[in-house]
Design an enzyme around this catalytic site. Structure first.
Site, mmCIF file in Angstrom:
data_model
loop_
_atom_site.group_PDB
_atom_site.id
_atom_site.type_symbol
_atom_site.label_atom_id
_atom_site.label_comp_id
_atom_site.label_asym_id
_atom_site.label_seq_id
_atom_site.Cartn_x
_atom_site.Cartn_y
_atom_site.Cartn_z
ATOM 1 N N THR A 68 0.846 -1.193 0.000
ATOM 2 C CA THR A 68 0.000 0.000 0.000
ATOM 3 C C THR A 68 0.886 1.249 0.000
ATOM 4 O O THR A 68 2.005 1.242 0.515
ATOM 5 C CB THR A 68 -0.964 0.019 1.205
ATOM 6 O OG1 THR A 68 -0.218 0.193 2.409
ATOM 7 C CG2 THR A 68 -1.795 -1.249 1.270
ATOM 8 N N GLY A 69 0.363 2.298 -0.622
ATOM 9 C CA GLY A 69 1.131 3.543 -0.712
ATOM 10 C C GLY A 69 2.419 3.362 -1.485
ATOM 11 O O GLY A 69 3.472 3.876 -1.108
ATOM 12 N N ALA A 70 2.323 2.641 -2.595
ATOM 13 C CA ALA A 70 3.538 2.296 -3.360
ATOM 14 C C ALA A 70 3.818 3.291 -4.481
ATOM 15 O O ALA A 70 4.729 3.083 -5.275
ATOM 16 C CB ALA A 70 3.418 0.883 -3.922
ATOM 17 N N GLY A 124 8.011 7.225 -2.405
ATOM 18 C CA GLY A 124 8.646 7.083 -1.101
ATOM 19 C C GLY A 124 8.972 5.643 -0.725
ATOM 20 O O GLY A 124 9.435 4.843 -1.555
ATOM 21 N N GLY A 154 7.054 3.116 0.085
ATOM 22 C CA GLY A 154 6.267 2.076 -0.577
ATOM 23 C C GLY A 154 6.807 1.740 -1.962
ATOM 24 O O GLY A 154 6.864 0.563 -2.349
ATOM 25 N N TYR A 210 -0.147 11.415 15.183
ATOM 26 C CA TYR A 210 0.652 10.483 14.372
ATOM 27 C C TYR A 210 1.350 9.466 15.278
ATOM 28 O O TYR A 210 1.333 8.265 15.007
ATOM 29 C CB TYR A 210 1.662 11.281 13.548
ATOM 30 C CG TYR A 210 2.554 10.462 12.661
ATOM 31 C CD1 TYR A 210 2.115 10.024 11.414
ATOM 32 C CD2 TYR A 210 3.849 10.126 13.058
ATOM 33 C CE1 TYR A 210 2.948 9.278 10.592
ATOM 34 C CE2 TYR A 210 4.683 9.381 12.241
ATOM 35 C CZ TYR A 210 4.228 8.958 11.008
ATOM 36 O OH TYR A 210 5.048 8.215 10.196
HETATM 37 P P1 NAP Z 1 4.893 9.561 1.359
HETATM 38 O O1 NAP Z 1 6.072 9.779 0.506
HETATM 39 O O2 NAP Z 1 4.106 10.732 1.840
HETATM 40 O O3 NAP Z 1 3.906 8.528 0.610
HETATM 41 C C1 NAP Z 1 2.686 8.199 1.202
HETATM 42 C C2 NAP Z 1 2.003 7.095 0.429
HETATM 43 O O4 NAP Z 1 0.775 6.780 1.114
HETATM 44 C C3 NAP Z 1 1.651 7.496 -0.980
HETATM 45 O O5 NAP Z 1 1.829 6.400 -1.833
HETATM 46 C C4 NAP Z 1 0.167 7.853 -0.891
HETATM 47 O O6 NAP Z 1 -0.583 7.572 -2.072
HETATM 48 C C5 NAP Z 1 -0.294 6.909 0.202
HETATM 49 N N1 NAP Z 1 -1.480 7.444 0.856
HETATM 50 C C6 NAP Z 1 -1.609 8.627 1.505
HETATM 51 N N2 NAP Z 1 -2.871 8.792 1.918
HETATM 52 C C7 NAP Z 1 -3.561 7.694 1.524
HETATM 53 C C8 NAP Z 1 -4.916 7.277 1.650
HETATM 54 N N3 NAP Z 1 -5.838 8.033 2.256
HETATM 55 N N4 NAP Z 1 -5.265 6.104 1.104
HETATM 56 C C9 NAP Z 1 -4.359 5.345 0.480
HETATM 57 N N5 NAP Z 1 -3.071 5.680 0.317
HETATM 58 C C10 NAP Z 1 -2.685 6.837 0.843
HETATM 59 O O7 NAP Z 1 5.249 8.750 2.681
HETATM 60 P P2 NAP Z 1 6.552 7.881 3.088
HETATM 61 O O8 NAP Z 1 7.497 8.800 3.757
HETATM 62 O O9 NAP Z 1 6.996 7.025 1.969
HETATM 63 O O10 NAP Z 1 5.898 7.006 4.258
HETATM 64 C C11 NAP Z 1 5.462 5.675 4.060
HETATM 65 C C12 NAP Z 1 5.133 5.081 5.414
HETATM 66 O O11 NAP Z 1 6.277 5.159 6.271
HETATM 67 C C13 NAP Z 1 4.018 5.833 6.162
HETATM 68 O O12 NAP Z 1 3.208 4.917 6.871
HETATM 69 C C14 NAP Z 1 4.787 6.707 7.125
HETATM 70 O O13 NAP Z 1 4.007 7.051 8.246
HETATM 71 C C15 NAP Z 1 5.939 5.811 7.471
HETATM 72 N N6 NAP Z 1 7.121 6.507 7.987
HETATM 73 C C16 NAP Z 1 7.771 7.435 7.233
HETATM 74 C C17 NAP Z 1 8.882 8.076 7.760
HETATM 75 C C18 NAP Z 1 9.652 9.123 7.010
HETATM 76 O O14 NAP Z 1 10.527 9.754 7.598
HETATM 77 N N7 NAP Z 1 9.395 9.344 5.738
HETATM 78 C C19 NAP Z 1 9.312 7.763 9.052
HETATM 79 C C20 NAP Z 1 8.626 6.814 9.785
HETATM 80 C C21 NAP Z 1 7.539 6.179 9.241
HETATM 81 P P3 NAP Z 1 -0.828 8.657 -3.260
HETATM 82 O O15 NAP Z 1 0.511 9.292 -3.542
HETATM 83 O O16 NAP Z 1 -1.336 7.839 -4.387
HETATM 84 O O17 NAP Z 1 -1.837 9.627 -2.764
#
Ligand code: NAP
Length: 237
Positions: free
Chosen positions: A6-8, A11, A13, A145
């Site tokens: 999911t969320g692929a 980032g 995903g 969060y």
């Molecule tokens: P990101 O770049 O913001 O990407 C978020 C992804 O989630 C996107 O593919 C987006 O899809 C999808 N998404 C957002 N809202 C959604 C919804 N309502 N329904 C379905 N899909 C949804 O985030 P990331 O940094 O790669 O984070 C990925 C995971 O790692 C998250 O769970 C985040 O909390 C966790 N995380 C991240 C960090 C960090 O520093 N980056 C640290 C700790 C944990 P669309 O683009 O298609 O809208």
């Protein structure tokens, strides 16, 4: 083998989808709004795009029904999609707070609920949830969060105990600060400060998380369940 990430669309995903495709999985590249990015990635890794707003149970029901109809049972579910909310606890609106919990907790649990029966029936399966260092130690101005990610960790530990005898492993990867669009809200100074607070002296890459996910998904992790694997450069030990 089939994996749903999911969320692929971008980032962490996207990195997981690429890594798992390299390991031989057919990857269902889930997205919410980024249709073009998901389509491009799916073409690159010979995956299949699937769409749903994971904050809406009806959309999860529709997506998982389509997946089951077209692909049958999936082998691996990576619950990665998530949203962040920056601000003082009392300044976050009720609607934003509810939305964050619906996507980050409800989306994870309901997706599992719909895909778990096939895993139980087959007596095999693997689930990897993406938590966060903030879900372990908490963060000011990210209270909702942090609470939601702590819930994902609790869900992981409890479900692992419930389904272990059914041959299903459930684990978390808990990232530290990773270079993705989610952190675009932070200026360069803040990112440098976060890197400075990290014993390894830098922030992480999406590929660092994908590596841990691929390990947990593999047979090398056959005796690992209910665990929180920290990939954070030593930020929280
Ligand atoms: P990101 O770049 O913001 O990407 C978020 C992804 O989630 C996107 O593919 C987006 O899809 C999808 N998404 C957002 N809202 C959604 C919804 N309502 N329904 C379905 N899909 C949804 O985030 P990331 O940094 O790669 O984070 C990925 C995971 O790692 C998250 O769970 C985040 O909390 C966790 N995380 C991240 C960090 C960090 O520093 N980056 C640290 C700790 C944990 P669309 O683009 O298609 O809208």
């Amino acid at each position: 083998m089939i994996a749903l990430v999911t969320g692929a669309s971008r980032g962490i995903g996207a990195a997981c989808a690429k890594r798992l495709a390299a390991d031989g999985y057919t990857v269902l590249v889930h997205y919410h709004r980024s249709a073009a990015a998901a389509a491009a990635l799916a073409a690159e890794i010979r995956g299949i795009p699937v769409q749903a707003d994971l904050g809406d149970f009806a959309q999860i029901d529709r997506m998982t029904a389509e997946i089951r109809q077209q692909h049958g049972r999936i082998d691996l579910l990576v619950n990665n999609a998530g949203i962040a909310l920056d601000g003082l606890f009392q300044d976050i609106s009720d609607a934003d707070a509810l939305r964050l919990f619906m996507v980050n907790v409800g989306g994870v649990m309901h997706t599992v609920k719909r895909l778990l029966p096939d895993m139980l029936h087959a007596h095999t399966g693997c689930i990897v949830n993406i938590a966060s260092v903030w879900g372990e130690c908490g963060a000011a101005c990210e209270v909702h969060y942090s609470a939601a990610k702590a819930a994902v960790i609790g869900f992981t530990k409890a479900l692992a105990q419930e389904v272990g005898l059914s041959g299903i492993r459930v684990n978390c990867v808990s990232p530290g600060v990773i270079d993705t669009e989610m952190n675009a809200v932070y200026d360069a100074e803040t990112m440098a400060a976060l890197a400075g607070e990290t014993p390894l002296g830098c922030i992480g890459r999406p590929e660092d998380i994908a590596e841990a996910v691929a390990f947990l998904a593999s047979a090398r992790a056959r005796f690992i369940t209910g665990q929180v694997i920290r990939v954070n450069g030593g930020f929280y030990i």
